[in-house]
Motif scaffolding. Structure first.
Motif, PDB file in Angstrom:
ATOM      1  N   ILE A 133     -43.268  -5.569  -4.216  1.00  0.00           N
ATOM      2  CA  ILE A 133     -43.868  -4.229  -4.107  1.00  0.00           C
ATOM      3  C   ILE A 133     -42.842  -3.157  -4.427  1.00  0.00           C
ATOM      4  N   ARG A 134     -41.628  -3.329  -3.885  1.00  0.00           N
ATOM      5  CA  ARG A 134     -40.562  -2.351  -4.121  1.00  0.00           C
ATOM      6  C   ARG A 134     -40.197  -2.290  -5.602  1.00  0.00           C
ATOM      7  N   ASN A 135     -40.085  -3.475  -6.236  1.00  0.00           N
ATOM      8  CA  ASN A 135     -39.745  -3.509  -7.652  1.00  0.00           C
ATOM      9  C   ASN A 135     -40.846  -2.874  -8.511  1.00  0.00           C
ATOM     10  N   LYS A 136     -42.107  -3.143  -8.112  1.00  0.00           N
ATOM     11  CA  LYS A 136     -43.223  -2.551  -8.853  1.00  0.00           C
ATOM     12  C   LYS A 136     -43.201  -1.025  -8.715  1.00  0.00           C
ATOM     13  N   ALA A 137     -42.923  -0.558  -7.502  1.00  0.00           N
ATOM     14  CA  ALA A 137     -42.849   0.890  -7.270  1.00  0.00           C
ATOM     15  C   ALA A 137     -41.725   1.510  -8.097  1.00  0.00           C
ATOM     16  N   ASN A 138     -40.590   0.806  -8.173  1.00  0.00           N
ATOM     17  CA  ASN A 138     -39.470   1.306  -8.970  1.00  0.00           C
ATOM     18  C   ASN A 138     -39.822   1.359 -10.447  1.00  0.00           C
ATOM     19  N   ARG A 139     -40.537   0.310 -10.912  1.00  0.00           N
ATOM     20  CA  ARG A 139     -40.943   0.299 -12.329  1.00  0.00           C
ATOM     21  C   ARG A 139     -41.883   1.462 -12.638  1.00  0.00           C
ATOM     22  N   ILE A 140     -42.818   1.707 -11.711  1.00  0.00           N
ATOM     23  CA  ILE A 140     -43.759   2.825 -11.904  1.00  0.00           C
ATOM     24  C   ILE A 140     -43.013   4.148 -11.913  1.00  0.00           C
ATOM     25  N   ALA A 141     -42.065   4.294 -10.960  1.00  0.00           N
ATOM     26  CA  ALA A 141     -41.285   5.536 -10.875  1.00  0.00           C
ATOM     27  C   ALA A 141     -40.469   5.739 -12.149  1.00  0.00           C
ATOM     28  N   ASN A 142     -39.849   4.646 -12.639  1.00  0.00           N
ATOM     29  CA  ASN A 142     -39.062   4.743 -13.872  1.00  0.00           C
ATOM     30  C   ASN A 142     -39.943   5.084 -15.064  1.00  0.00           C
ATOM     31  N   CYS A 143     -41.144   4.495 -15.083  1.00  0.00           N
ATOM     32  CA  CYS A 143     -42.085   4.784 -16.170  1.00  0.00           C
ATOM     33  C   CYS A 143     -42.525   6.238 -16.122  1.00  0.00           C
ATOM     34  N   ASP A 144     -42.824   6.715 -14.900  1.00  0.00           N
ATOM     35  CA  ASP A 144     -43.223   8.115 -14.742  1.00  0.00           C
ATOM     36  C   ASP A 144     -42.108   9.042 -15.185  1.00  0.00           C
ATOM     37  N   ALA A 145     -40.875   8.696 -14.796  1.00  0.00           N
ATOM     38  CA  ALA A 145     -39.732   9.541 -15.173  1.00  0.00           C
ATOM     39  C   ALA A 145     -39.561   9.565 -16.686  1.00  0.00           C
ATOM     40  N   ALA A 146     -39.744   8.398 -17.308  1.00  0.00           N
ATOM     41  CA  ALA A 146     -39.622   8.320 -18.768  1.00  0.00           C
ATOM     42  C   ALA A 146     -40.698   9.143 -19.449  1.00  0.00           C
ATOM     43  N   ASN A 147     -41.911   9.084 -18.901  1.00  0.00           N
ATOM     44  CA  ASN A 147     -43.018   9.865 -19.470  1.00  0.00           C
ATOM     45  C   ASN A 147     -42.773  11.358 -19.326  1.00  0.00           C
ATOM     46  N   ILE A 148     -42.236  11.748 -18.157  1.00  0.00           N
ATOM     47  CA  ILE A 148     -41.930  13.166 -17.926  1.00  0.00           C
ATOM     48  C   ILE A 148     -40.874  13.639 -18.920  1.00  0.00           C
TER      49      ILE A 148
ATOM     50  N   LYS B  76     -40.267  12.410 -21.792  1.00  0.00           N
ATOM     51  CA  LYS B  76     -40.881  12.456 -23.125  1.00  0.00           C
ATOM     52  C   LYS B  76     -41.689  13.732 -23.307  1.00  0.00           C
ATOM     53  N   VAL B  77     -42.456  14.104 -22.264  1.00  0.00           N
ATOM     54  CA  VAL B  77     -43.276  15.323 -22.321  1.00  0.00           C
ATOM     55  C   VAL B  77     -42.390  16.559 -22.447  1.00  0.00           C
ATOM     56  N   VAL B  78     -41.317  16.602 -21.640  1.00  0.00           N
ATOM     57  CA  VAL B  78     -40.418  17.767 -21.659  1.00  0.00           C
ATOM     58  C   VAL B  78     -39.723  17.879 -23.011  1.00  0.00           C
ATOM     59  N   LYS B  79     -39.280  16.727 -23.560  1.00  0.00           N
ATOM     60  CA  LYS B  79     -38.604  16.739 -24.854  1.00  0.00           C
ATOM     61  C   LYS B  79     -39.538  17.257 -25.946  1.00  0.00           C
TER      62      LYS B  79
ATOM     63  N   GLN C 248     -48.835  30.450 -27.076  1.00  0.00           N
ATOM     64  CA  GLN C 248     -48.507  31.256 -25.906  1.00  0.00           C
ATOM     65  C   GLN C 248     -48.572  30.428 -24.627  1.00  0.00           C
ATOM     66  N   LEU C 249     -49.559  29.545 -24.528  1.00  0.00           N
ATOM     67  CA  LEU C 249     -49.670  28.669 -23.347  1.00  0.00           C
ATOM     68  C   LEU C 249     -48.432  27.775 -23.223  1.00  0.00           C
ATOM     69  N   ARG C 250     -47.939  27.269 -24.360  1.00  0.00           N
ATOM     70  CA  ARG C 250     -46.755  26.425 -24.301  1.00  0.00           C
ATOM     71  C   ARG C 250     -45.525  27.216 -23.887  1.00  0.00           C
ATOM     72  N   LEU C 251     -45.384  28.433 -24.414  1.00  0.00           N
ATOM     73  CA  LEU C 251     -44.234  29.264 -24.025  1.00  0.00           C
ATOM     74  C   LEU C 251     -44.237  29.560 -22.533  1.00  0.00           C
ATOM     75  N   ASP C 252     -45.404  29.714 -21.979  1.00  0.00           N
ATOM     76  CA  ASP C 252     -45.514  30.064 -20.555  1.00  0.00           C
ATOM     77  C   ASP C 252     -45.487  28.836 -19.635  1.00  0.00           C
ATOM     78  N   ASN C 253     -45.700  27.634 -20.197  1.00  0.00           N
ATOM     79  CA  ASN C 253     -45.838  26.428 -19.351  1.00  0.00           C
ATOM     80  C   ASN C 253     -45.143  25.237 -20.004  1.00  0.00           C
ATOM     81  N   ILE C 254     -43.827  25.137 -19.813  1.00  0.00           N
ATOM     82  CA  ILE C 254     -43.065  24.057 -20.444  1.00  0.00           C
ATOM     83  C   ILE C 254     -43.458  22.675 -19.925  1.00  0.00           C
ATOM     84  N   ASP C 255     -43.913  22.614 -18.651  1.00  0.00           N
ATOM     85  CA  ASP C 255     -44.208  21.320 -18.043  1.00  0.00           C
ATOM     86  C   ASP C 255     -45.675  20.910 -18.166  1.00  0.00           C
TER      87      ASP C 255
END
Length: 302
Positions: free
Chosen positions: A205-220, A222-225, A255-262
C-alpha cells in the motif's frame, strides 16, 4: 526483540507432546554446533532456544543439562548446553546417529512431526530478517549433506530454497515472501506468518501510494512546464504585436493562461465564456505557439 526471536518464542510454545518433543530435539541435535560420541554442544544467541533444548533433553532422556553463558566481544551473549561422553553415546543410540556424517533419517520422524523437526532445525541454526527490511530466511548448516537434504525437504512442501557456501558454512536460504510464509507456517509460527503478511500488505500500500504521489508530481511538473512555455509564447506575442491583435477566442485563452499558471487545459476550457473541450483549448495554444515561432523566426506578417 527481533523477528527471529518472535519466531523462536512461538515455536517453543507449540512443542507440547511426546512425538513433537522427540522430533524437535532431533532437529536441534542434528544441526547443532558439535555432535560426536564424546561431546554434544548446542549453542544459541537465544536463551529461549537454549532453555527449550534443555527442557526437551530432560523430557526425552530424563537428564538435566545446564546453560552456560559467554559474552562475546560484540556484547552478544552466547548460551551453550553441553553433554558428557556417556550421555552423548546414549543420544547417538536413541537417534541412530552416524559417526561419519550427519544425515536426516526420515524414519525417525513421525509424518505429522516433520514440521516440528524443521522447527528444531530453525532453533539450532536458523534466522529470518525483519520483513520491514528484507524477505530472507536462512539455515546455517554444519555439513553440506544436511544442507542438501534440508533444501530437498523444503522443496517437498513447495518452498523454493537455494544453497550457497558463505565463509565456509553451508547456507540454505529462502528469498520469496510467500515461500517464507509457507516455511514459518510449516514450523509452527503461524502468528509470525500473519505478521509478515500484514507487513507485506502495508509495504504494498505504501509503495503504491508513493508511486501515485510520484506520478502526480510528474504530471504537475509536466503541466507547469507546458504552462511556462505557453506564457513565454503569449508574452512574446504581446510584446511584438499586442494581444489585442489576436482573435477573441485566442485572446481569451491567452489571458486565462497569463492569470492562471497552474490551471489545466480542461479547467481553462471550462472557464471560457463559451466552454470547450481540453483538445479544443490545446488546439488554440498550438495556434499561439505557431504564431510565436513565426515571430521568433522573423517570418510573421501582420
Amino acid at each position: 526483540m527481533s523477528f527471529s526471536n518472535d519466531v523462536r518464542q512461538e515455536i517453543c510454545s507449540s512443542v507440547n507432546d511426546k512425538d513433537r518433543r522427540f522430533a524437535c530435539l532431533y532437529g536441534m541435535l542434528l544441526f547443532c554446533r558439535t555432535l560426536n560420541r564424546e561431546h554434544i554442544c548446542f549453542q544459541s544467541e537465544s536463551r529461549v532456544s537454549a532453555q527449550l533444548f534443555c527442557s526437551l533433553f530432560e523430557a526425552v532422556f530424563r537428564k538435566k543439562l545446564s546453560i552456560t553463558e559467554h559474552t562475546r566481544k560484540n556484547g552478544i551473549i552466547l548460551c551453550s548446553c553441553d553433554t558428557d561422553g556417556d550421555t552423548a553415546q546414549e543420544v547417538f543410540q536413541k537417534y541412530r546417529l552416524s559417526d561419519n556424517k550427519r544425515l536426516i533419517d526420515s524414519e525417525i520422524i513421525a509424518t505429522n512431526s516433520l514440521g516440528v523437526f524443521t522447527a528444531g532445525v530453525f532453533l539450532a541454526c536458523g534466522s529470518v530478517n525483519d520483513p520491514n527490511k528484507e524477505y530472507h530466511l536462512e539455515f546455517a548448516c554444519p555439513e553440506e549433506g544436511l544442507a542438501q537434504q534440508l533444501a530437498t525437504l523444503l522443496g517437498d512442501i513447495g518452498v523454493t530454497a537455494k544453497t550457497v557456501v558463505r565463509r565456509g558454512q553451508h547456507i540454505v536460504y529462502i528469498k520469496g515472501s510467500e515461500s517464507i510464509e509457507d516455511t514459518l507456517t510449516f514450523i509452527g509460527a503461524s502468528q509470525c506468518t500473519l505478521e509478515l503478511m500484514n507487513t507485506k500488505i502495508y509495504k504494498d500500500i505504501r509503495n503504491k501510494a508513493n508511486r501515485i504521489a510520484n506520478c502526480d508530481a510528474a504530471n504537475i511538473d509536466k503541466v507547469v512546464k507546458a504552462a511556462m512555455k505557453q506564457i513565454d509564447d503569449i508574452k512574446l506575442i504581446d510584446h511584438a504585436v499586442g494581444l489585442d491583435t489576436l482573435s477573441d477566442e485566442l485572446r481569451e485563452v491567452a489571458q486565462l493562461r497569463l492569470d492562471n499558471i497552474d490551471m489545466s487545459l480542461q479547467e481553462i476550457g471550462e472557464t471560457l465564456s463559451e466552454p470547450i473541450s481540453r483538445s479544443g483549448v490545446n488546439h488554440r495554444f498550438k495556434k499561439l505557439a505557431k504564431l510565436a515561432d513565426e515571430i521568433r523566426g522573423g517570418s510573421y506578417e501582420k
